[in-house]
Design a protein around this motif. Structure first.
Motif, PDB file in Angstrom:
ATOM      1  N   PHE A   1       0.874  -1.278   0.116  1.00 41.54           N
ATOM      2  CA  PHE A   1      -0.014  -0.258   0.069  1.00 41.54           C
ATOM      3  C   PHE A   1       0.810   1.342  -0.085  1.00 41.54           C
ATOM      4  CE2 PHE A   1      -2.181   3.488   2.298  1.00 41.54           C
ATOM      5  CZ  PHE A   1      -3.001   3.533   1.469  1.00 41.54           C
ATOM      6  N   THR A   2       0.556   2.316  -0.717  1.00 43.06           N
ATOM      7  CA  THR A   2       1.286   3.644  -0.688  1.00 43.06           C
ATOM      8  C   THR A   2       0.066   4.553  -0.247  1.00 43.06           C
ATOM      9  OG1 THR A   2       2.879   2.632  -2.295  1.00 43.06           O
ATOM     10  CG2 THR A   2       2.814   5.104  -2.197  1.00 43.06           C
ATOM     11  N   GLY A   3       0.582   5.333   0.366  1.00 43.04           N
ATOM     12  CA  GLY A   3      -0.111   6.631   0.698  1.00 43.04           C
ATOM     13  C   GLY A   3       0.274   7.571   1.659  1.00 43.04           C
ATOM     14  N   GLN A   4      -0.266   8.778   1.972  1.00 43.43           N
ATOM     15  CA  GLN A   4       0.016   9.729   2.633  1.00 43.43           C
ATOM     16  C   GLN A   4      -0.367   9.462   4.118  1.00 43.43           C
ATOM     17  OE1 GLN A   4      -1.059  13.766   1.816  1.00 43.43           O
ATOM     18  NE2 GLN A   4       0.647  14.579   3.336  1.00 43.43           N
ATOM     19  N   LEU A   5       0.446   9.539   5.053  1.00 44.25           N
ATOM     20  CA  LEU A   5       0.205   9.064   6.383  1.00 44.25           C
ATOM     21  C   LEU A   5      -0.412  10.380   6.915  1.00 44.25           C
ATOM     22  CD1 LEU A   5       0.681   6.949   8.658  1.00 44.25           C
ATOM     23  CD2 LEU A   5       2.873   8.231   9.182  1.00 44.25           C
ATOM     24  N   VAL A   6      -1.648  10.344   7.471  1.00 45.43           N
ATOM     25  CA  VAL A   6      -2.123  11.532   8.420  1.00 45.43           C
ATOM     26  C   VAL A   6      -2.281  11.306   9.841  1.00 45.43           C
ATOM     27  CG1 VAL A   6      -3.431  12.043   6.436  1.00 45.43           C
ATOM     28  CG2 VAL A   6      -4.520  10.741   7.826  1.00 45.43           C
ATOM     29  N   ASN A   7      -2.333  10.289  10.399  1.00 44.66           N
ATOM     30  CA  ASN A   7      -2.459  10.080  11.917  1.00 44.66           C
ATOM     31  C   ASN A   7      -1.861   8.744  12.282  1.00 44.66           C
ATOM     32  OD1 ASN A   7      -3.196  10.131  14.639  1.00 44.66           O
ATOM     33  ND2 ASN A   7      -5.412   9.669  13.979  1.00 44.66           N
ATOM     34  N   VAL A   8      -1.101   8.669  13.372  1.00 48.47           N
ATOM     35  CA  VAL A   8      -0.752   7.311  14.024  1.00 48.47           C
ATOM     36  C   VAL A   8      -1.542   7.339  15.395  1.00 48.47           C
ATOM     37  CG1 VAL A   8       1.123   5.938  14.910  1.00 48.47           C
ATOM     38  CG2 VAL A   8       1.644   7.452  12.932  1.00 48.47           C
ATOM     39  N   ASP A   9      -2.438   6.524  15.523  1.00 44.41           N
ATOM     40  CA  ASP A   9      -3.112   6.115  16.531  1.00 44.41           C
ATOM     41  C   ASP A   9      -2.600   4.988  17.352  1.00 44.41           C
ATOM     42  OD1 ASP A   9      -5.053   5.894  18.456  1.00 44.41           O
ATOM     43  OD2 ASP A   9      -6.824   5.554  17.208  1.00 44.41           O
TER      44      ASP A   9
ATOM     45  N   LEU B   1      -2.350   2.795  11.648  1.00 48.63           N
ATOM     46  CA  LEU B   1      -2.052   3.890  10.917  1.00 48.63           C
ATOM     47  C   LEU B   1      -2.940   4.448  10.028  1.00 48.63           C
ATOM     48  CD1 LEU B   1       1.431   2.632   9.496  1.00 48.63           C
ATOM     49  CD2 LEU B   1       1.094   3.812  11.605  1.00 48.63           C
ATOM     50  N   ARG B   2      -3.364   5.724   9.999  1.00 43.03           N
ATOM     51  CA  ARG B   2      -4.429   6.345   9.124  1.00 43.03           C
ATOM     52  C   ARG B   2      -3.765   6.951   7.928  1.00 43.03           C
ATOM     53  NH1 ARG B   2      -8.431   4.267  11.885  1.00 43.03           N
ATOM     54  NH2 ARG B   2      -8.334   4.507  14.247  1.00 43.03           N
ATOM     55  N   PHE B   3      -4.641   6.904   6.940  1.00 48.09           N
ATOM     56  CA  PHE B   3      -3.895   7.662   5.689  1.00 48.09           C
ATOM     57  C   PHE B   3      -5.050   8.493   4.879  1.00 48.09           C
ATOM     58  CE2 PHE B   3      -1.867   3.732   6.111  1.00 48.09           C
ATOM     59  CZ  PHE B   3      -0.498   4.105   6.039  1.00 48.09           C
ATOM     60  N   ARG B   4      -4.495   9.607   4.211  1.00 47.32           N
ATOM     61  CA  ARG B   4      -5.313  10.570   3.763  1.00 47.32           C
ATOM     62  C   ARG B   4      -6.544   9.864   2.941  1.00 47.32           C
ATOM     63  NH1 ARG B   4      -5.198  15.328   4.345  1.00 47.32           N
ATOM     64  NH2 ARG B   4      -2.867  15.495   4.396  1.00 47.32           N
ATOM     65  N   ASP B   5      -6.515   8.841   2.287  1.00 52.69           N
ATOM     66  CA  ASP B   5      -7.594   8.107   1.370  1.00 52.69           C
ATOM     67  C   ASP B   5      -8.786   7.323   2.402  1.00 52.69           C
ATOM     68  OD1 ASP B   5      -6.279   5.997   1.948  1.00 52.69           O
ATOM     69  OD2 ASP B   5      -6.330   5.309   0.148  1.00 52.69           O
ATOM     70  N   GLY B   6      -8.474   7.545   3.907  1.00 55.29           N
ATOM     71  CA  GLY B   6      -9.273   6.864   4.558  1.00 55.29           C
ATOM     72  C   GLY B   6      -8.846   5.508   5.119  1.00 55.29           C
ATOM     73  N   THR B   7      -7.856   4.860   4.450  1.00 55.56           N
ATOM     74  CA  THR B   7      -7.432   3.508   4.738  1.00 55.56           C
ATOM     75  C   THR B   7      -6.702   3.442   6.405  1.00 55.56           C
ATOM     76  OG1 THR B   7      -6.758   3.017   2.482  1.00 55.56           O
ATOM     77  CG2 THR B   7      -5.727   1.794   4.068  1.00 55.56           C
TER      78      THR B   7
END
Length: 144
Positions: free
Chosen positions: A110-118, A124-130
């Motif tokens: 998976f490739t995506g922009q990280l937006v949050n580490v819970d 790990l949460r990503f910009r696209d909601g993953t």
């Protein structure tokens, strides 16, 4: 039930060494209550009949997770340090990771922009909601 499972259960349930101190003690008989009738005794276990098919569900899940390689403590510690370093970066980095997908039973990329580490939910949460469980990660790297 296969032979290996049968042997494991026999080994687990036939070991009575922990109960040697009470093995020869007389069974307690209450003076205040009459013994429960056999029909009522069987009825108290009836709610577990609702779990029909539960074993098959567990077996299916176990088959999917048979492909998962669990990280050692050292590997997991190193991965957590890497995640902490990525979480400190601003703007949030784009990362490529390999993780175990519990639904498919295989490792996926998976490739995506990280937006949050819970850390509380270990995700790990990503910009696209993953959202990906940290314990399912095999590796994580920044994309340049």
């Amino acid at each position: 039930m296969d032979k290996q499972q049968w042997a494991a259960e026999q080994k687990q349930f036939n070991d009575t060494s922990r109960y040697r101190d009470i093995m020869d003690s007389p069974r307690h008989v209450s003076r205040a209550h009459l013994p429960m009738p056999q029909v009522d005794r069987a009825g108290q276990f009836a709610p577990f009949a609702a779990l029909t098919g539960y074993k098959e569900l567990l077996d299916q899940t176990a088959k999917r997770y048979a492909n998962k390689d669990y990280l050692s403590h050292d590997q997991l510690t190193a991965l957590n340090k890497k995640i902490k370093a990525l979480a400190a970066q601003r703007p949030w980095p784009t990362v490529k990771l390999t993780y175990f997908n519990g639904a498919s039973g295989y490792y996926e990329s998976f490739t995506g922009q990280l937006v949050n580490v819970d850390w509380r939910r270990q995700r790990l949460r990503f910009r696209d909601g993953t959202s990906i469980v940290i314990r399912n990660l095999r590796e994580i790297n920044t994309v340049t």
